[in-house]
Design an enzyme around this catalytic site. Structure first.
Site, PDB file in Angstrom:
ATOM      1  N   LYS A  73       0.843  -1.206   0.000  1.00 25.63           N
ATOM      2  CA  LYS A  73       0.000   0.000   0.000  1.00 25.63           C
ATOM      3  C   LYS A  73       0.874   1.250   0.000  1.00 25.63           C
ATOM      4  O   LYS A  73       0.612   2.214  -0.733  1.00 25.63           O
ATOM      5  CB  LYS A  73      -0.932  -0.007   1.225  1.00 25.63           C
ATOM      6  CG  LYS A  73      -2.079  -1.016   1.083  1.00 25.63           C
ATOM      7  CD  LYS A  73      -2.844  -1.273   2.368  1.00 25.63           C
ATOM      8  CE  LYS A  73      -3.878  -2.383   2.136  1.00 25.63           C
ATOM      9  NZ  LYS A  73      -4.608  -2.798   3.329  1.00 25.63           N
ATOM     10  N   GLN A 117      -4.761  -1.413   9.500  1.00 29.41           N
ATOM     11  CA  GLN A 117      -4.670  -2.749   8.902  1.00 29.41           C
ATOM     12  C   GLN A 117      -5.278  -3.793   9.843  1.00 29.41           C
ATOM     13  O   GLN A 117      -4.968  -3.831  11.034  1.00 29.41           O
ATOM     14  CB  GLN A 117      -3.202  -3.091   8.595  1.00 29.41           C
ATOM     15  CG  GLN A 117      -3.007  -4.401   7.862  1.00 29.41           C
ATOM     16  CD  GLN A 117      -3.619  -4.407   6.451  1.00 29.41           C
ATOM     17  OE1 GLN A 117      -3.646  -3.399   5.766  1.00 29.41           O
ATOM     18  NE2 GLN A 117      -4.130  -5.556   6.023  1.00 29.41           N
ATOM     19  N   ASP A 140     -11.141   3.073   4.320  1.00 24.19           N
ATOM     20  CA  ASP A 140     -11.567   1.675   4.233  1.00 24.19           C
ATOM     21  C   ASP A 140     -13.098   1.554   4.171  1.00 24.19           C
ATOM     22  O   ASP A 140     -13.624   0.486   3.850  1.00 24.19           O
ATOM     23  CB  ASP A 140     -11.091   0.901   5.467  1.00 24.19           C
ATOM     24  CG  ASP A 140      -9.906  -0.004   5.164  1.00 24.19           C
ATOM     25  OD1 ASP A 140      -9.846  -0.534   4.044  1.00 24.19           O
ATOM     26  OD2 ASP A 140      -9.058  -0.182   6.059  1.00 24.19           O
TER      27      ASP A 140
HETATM   28  N1  GUN Z   1      -7.235  -6.826   6.083  1.00 25.50           N
HETATM   29  C1  GUN Z   1      -7.665  -7.571   5.045  1.00 25.50           C
HETATM   30  N2  GUN Z   1      -8.307  -6.802   4.140  1.00 25.50           N
HETATM   31  C2  GUN Z   1      -8.278  -5.546   4.630  1.00 25.50           C
HETATM   32  C3  GUN Z   1      -8.773  -4.311   4.131  1.00 25.50           C
HETATM   33  O1  GUN Z   1      -9.399  -4.203   3.067  1.00 25.50           O
HETATM   34  N3  GUN Z   1      -8.539  -3.229   4.923  1.00 25.50           N
HETATM   35  C4  GUN Z   1      -7.889  -3.312   6.100  1.00 25.50           C
HETATM   36  N4  GUN Z   1      -7.720  -2.208   6.811  1.00 25.50           N
HETATM   37  N5  GUN Z   1      -7.415  -4.448   6.584  1.00 25.50           N
HETATM   38  C5  GUN Z   1      -7.607  -5.562   5.837  1.00 25.50           C
END
Ligand code: GUN
Length: 320
Positions: A73, A117, A140
């Site tokens: 990311k 995350q 998100d």
């Molecule tokens: N863990 C797995 N998928 C995601 C996601 O789309 N966003 C976040 N913040 N954590 C994740």
């Protein structure tokens, strides 16, 4: 990109009128590159207005998969001109300590997006942490205000993976209205927001889960299948209507004759001869998640600057 020996495509007009794309493989890498090109142009325009979009990424603990996702990311953000700030916290962090950091990031006008995350270590209150993120910085789309807004069909920040899946479906099928979409899995991250987005796109939506009776027979009725259960190769040809379009969200690591490899929730080799189109794993949905995170960050930066401008205009009016 069609593998050698792949059977010929079903004719347009099969599958309840879902047009068939030229290739069976839905190329998530190429689609993500198109989205990121647009993001890069939007970021350049913001730079021209002296706005530097910025994303804060919080990683608690040392889950190896999460570390890889976070690194990707941050790399992608830099590539498109978004400033990224990484916050790594030890795995014994308390919820209160995390809330302090989130509060600081909420109050920082130079940060436009906050990504926490998941999963968090077991001792932490995930829901409380997600609710602490300012809804306009919630790139998100997991805050209840954004979840509620999506279910009402309002324009809010929406979860990245389902948004990426919807983009792939629109590119593959064109008009989604009236199509029967089956979502397998009901997680807050993928299944539920996916169902809400498909409903917003005028699909008829069925959500299947571990307690569903005769899930296989219900799935066989679908024009569109989104598999998001996290079980390696659960869905084979016997679950699929001929000519269905399949989006595989699963990323499962399996041992294959002593070699570790990634497979989806769909048994790709079994499904391929039956489908009109399918996402591979890897290279399907995965790249779309990051592309839509970047898109959400730019949207958040733009919305926050519009809000700031109208606030300062209101102050000017009140002074003069
Ligand atoms: N863990 C797995 N998928 C995601 C996601 O789309 N966003 C976040 N913040 N954590 C994740």
């Amino acid at each position: 990109q069609v593998p050698p020996g792949a059977p010929s495509l079903p004719q347009s007009g099969q599958n309840g009128g879902v047009p068939v794309s030229a290739h069976k493989l839905i190329d998530g890498k190429a689609a993500a590159a198109r989205v990121l090109l647009q993001v890069r142009e939007d970021v350049a325009r913001l730079h021209g207005q002296a706005i530097q979009p910025a994303l804060a990424v919080i990683l608690v603990g040392s889950d190896p998969a999460s570390q890889v996702y976070v690194r990707n990311k941050i790399l992608r953000a830099e590539e498109v001109g978004i400033r990224s700030v990484e916050h790594r916290l030890p795995s014994d962090t308390s919820t209160e300590q995390l809330l302090i950091l989130i509060g600081q990031l909420n109050a920082d006008p130079a940060i436009h997006g906050i990504l926490l995350q998941l999963p968090l270590p077991a001792q932490m209150d995930e829901l409380r942490a997600l609710e602490a993120i300012a809804p306009d910085k919630d790139v998100d789309g997991f805050h209840s205000q954004n979840v509620g807004g999506l279910s009402q069909g309002r324009a809010v920040l929406t979860p990245c993976t389902p948004s990426g899946c919807l983009y792939l479906l629109e590119q593959t099928c064109g008009d989604l209205r009236g199509k029967h979409a089956v979502v397998i899995g009901r997680s807050n991250i993928v299944g539920k927001p996916m169902a809400a987005l498909l409903l917003k796109a005028d699909c008829s939506v069925t959500v299947l889960h571990s307690r569903s009776h005769d899930a296989q027979a219900l799935c066989r009725q679908a024009d569109i299948v989104i598999a998001a259960v996290g079980r390696a190769r659960l869905i084979d040809a016997s679950w699929l209507k001929p000519g269905a379009v399949v989006i595989d969200v699963g990323i499962n690591r399996i041992d294959d004759d002593g070699r570790s490899r990634l497979v989806g929730d769909v048994d790709f080799d079994s499904a391929l001869p039956h489908v009109a189109a399918i996402t591979p794993v890897p290279g399907g949905v995965g790249p779309m998640t990051i592309a839509f995170l970047m898109k959400n960050t730019v949207a958040a930066a733009l919305a926050q600057h519009h809000a700031l401008r109208s606030q300062s205009e209101a102050v000017c009016h009140s002074i003069y």
